[in-house]
Design an enzyme around this catalytic site. Structure first.
Site, PDB file in Angstrom:
ATOM      1  N   CYS A   1       0.832  -1.203   0.000  1.00 45.71           N
ATOM      2  CA  CYS A   1       0.000   0.000   0.000  1.00 45.71           C
ATOM      3  C   CYS A   1       0.865   1.251   0.000  1.00 45.71           C
ATOM      4  O   CYS A   1       1.399   1.648   1.045  1.00 45.71           O
ATOM      5  CB  CYS A   1      -0.919  -0.007   1.218  1.00 45.71           C
ATOM      6  SG  CYS A   1      -1.923   1.479   1.378  1.00 45.71           S
TER       7      CYS A   1
ATOM      8  N   CYS B   1      -0.526   4.076   2.200  1.00 46.67           N
ATOM      9  CA  CYS B   1      -0.317   3.851   3.632  1.00 46.67           C
ATOM     10  C   CYS B   1       1.124   4.140   4.050  1.00 46.67           C
ATOM     11  O   CYS B   1       1.378   4.742   5.102  1.00 46.67           O
ATOM     12  CB  CYS B   1      -0.644   2.410   3.999  1.00 46.67           C
ATOM     13  SG  CYS B   1      -2.256   1.829   3.481  1.00 46.67           S
ATOM     14  N   ASP B   2       2.086   3.692   3.253  1.00 46.24           N
ATOM     15  CA  ASP B   2       3.477   3.647   3.700  1.00 46.24           C
ATOM     16  C   ASP B   2       4.460   4.516   2.917  1.00 46.24           C
ATOM     17  O   ASP B   2       5.618   4.622   3.295  1.00 46.24           O
ATOM     18  CB  ASP B   2       3.974   2.193   3.636  1.00 46.24           C
ATOM     19  CG  ASP B   2       3.151   1.273   4.508  1.00 46.24           C
ATOM     20  OD1 ASP B   2       2.697   1.726   5.570  1.00 46.24           O
ATOM     21  OD2 ASP B   2       2.950   0.103   4.122  1.00 46.24           O
TER      22      ASP B   2
END
Length: 312
Positions: free
Chosen positions: A134, A137-138
């Protein structure tokens, strides 16, 4: 204590939420069950550019709007991982989660799909420590660093372009010599100054210092040449797997686990419908999940009405 509803929807992604809107608007009692937050993979999408009505919208924002719509006619949303589904003697369905039990006349399966794993040394060891599925997300953890994106489809190239706006450099590793992504996504990636491509190559291992990722070992599948490529992160996008553990005993999937339906979203079992990415179909998009859900929500209403007629 078993809670009773006209419709149980398993999954609260775009499909599940739209099905809840249609079914509850038809005055059915509805509950959406999900093991995570509503919105599903939309929450991990930076920008959605192909949803009608919006030139561009953040995935998390679209999730919030859909959730507000899905609950406005009384549908409920509850946490829970579905463990088992079975038919009762009265032909209703018994849905068992780790939190509660439910009884419903009909069930709509909207569990979606999840990212495939490479299955190579280091992948699980460094999950959350440099290995990610992701970018939204990261990606921020890798500002000013170099990352590798594995894959050549829409998700891989879209996320590589997203990462290019955050990190110093992106290297896309693809096992073929051409991309599978849509042309508009390819064009953006090829135009980026800080995205490079390594073709006909597969990741053999993900290496690190036991704390974080430091490199990947690559193998050219044409020449057999082995090289090591330094990187701080590895973002993996090599395809999808259906999330169908909860219906594995119902015999409604194909050999790969995708649920088979007709164009009315009906499975081979009366009262069980399936929609969205978990279905066996060619195109998996937010819009197609929403379209599936409208059909299933309306047909769930028709199915519930047919049960009333049979009782009269």
């Amino acid at each position: 204590m078993t809670e009773k509803f006209d419709v149980v929807i398993i999954g609260a992604g775009p499909g599940g939420m739209t099905a809840a809107t249609y079914a509850s608007r038809a005055n059915l009692s509805v509950v959406m069950l999900d093991r995570g937050i509503y919105g599903g993979q939309m929450n991990n999408t930076a920008e959605v550019e192909n949803y009608p009505g919006y030139s561009s919208i953040m995935g998390a924002d679209l999730s919030e709007k859909m959730y507000a719509s899905s609950t406005q006619f009384g549908a409920e949303y509850q946490f829970g991982t579905v463990q088992h589904i079975e038919v009762n003697e009265d032909k209703t369905w018994h849905v068992v989660t780790d939190m509660n039990d439910y009884q419903a006349n009909s069930v709509i399966v909207a569990t979606g799909s999840e990212y495939k794993k490479l299955g190579i040394p280091g992948e699980l060891d460094y999950a959350g420590r440099g290995v990610s599925y992701c970018a939204v997300c990261d990606g921020a953890f890798f500002k000013g660093q170099e990352v590798v994106v594995v894959g050549g489809g829409d998700s891989a190239i879209e996320e590589a372009t997203y990462l290019a706006g955050i990190v110093d450099h992106v290297t896309v590793v693809h096992r073929q010599d051409t991309l599978k992504a849509q042309q508009i996504l390819q064009k953006r990636a090829f135009a980026a100054d800080n995205i490079d491509f390594i073709w006909n190559t597969e990741v053999q291992t993900i290496n690190g210092d036991d704390k974080k990722v430091e490199s990947v070992t690559l193998k050219n599948n044409q020449t057999g040449e082995i090289t090591e490529h330094a990187t701080a992160g590895v973002f993996i996008y090599i395809g999808l797997l259906p999330v169908t553990e909860s219906v594995a005993d119902l015999a409604i999937t194909d050999q790969e686990g995708w649920i088979e339906t007709n164009d009315q979203m009906e499975t081979r079992l009366p009262g069980i419908f399936a929609i969205g990415d978990v279905r066996k179909k060619h195109l998996r998009q937010i819009t197609t999940a929403v379209g599936d859900a409208a059909i299933a929500g309306q047909n769930a209403y028709a199915y519930n009405e047919s049960l009333k007629s049979n009782d009269e």
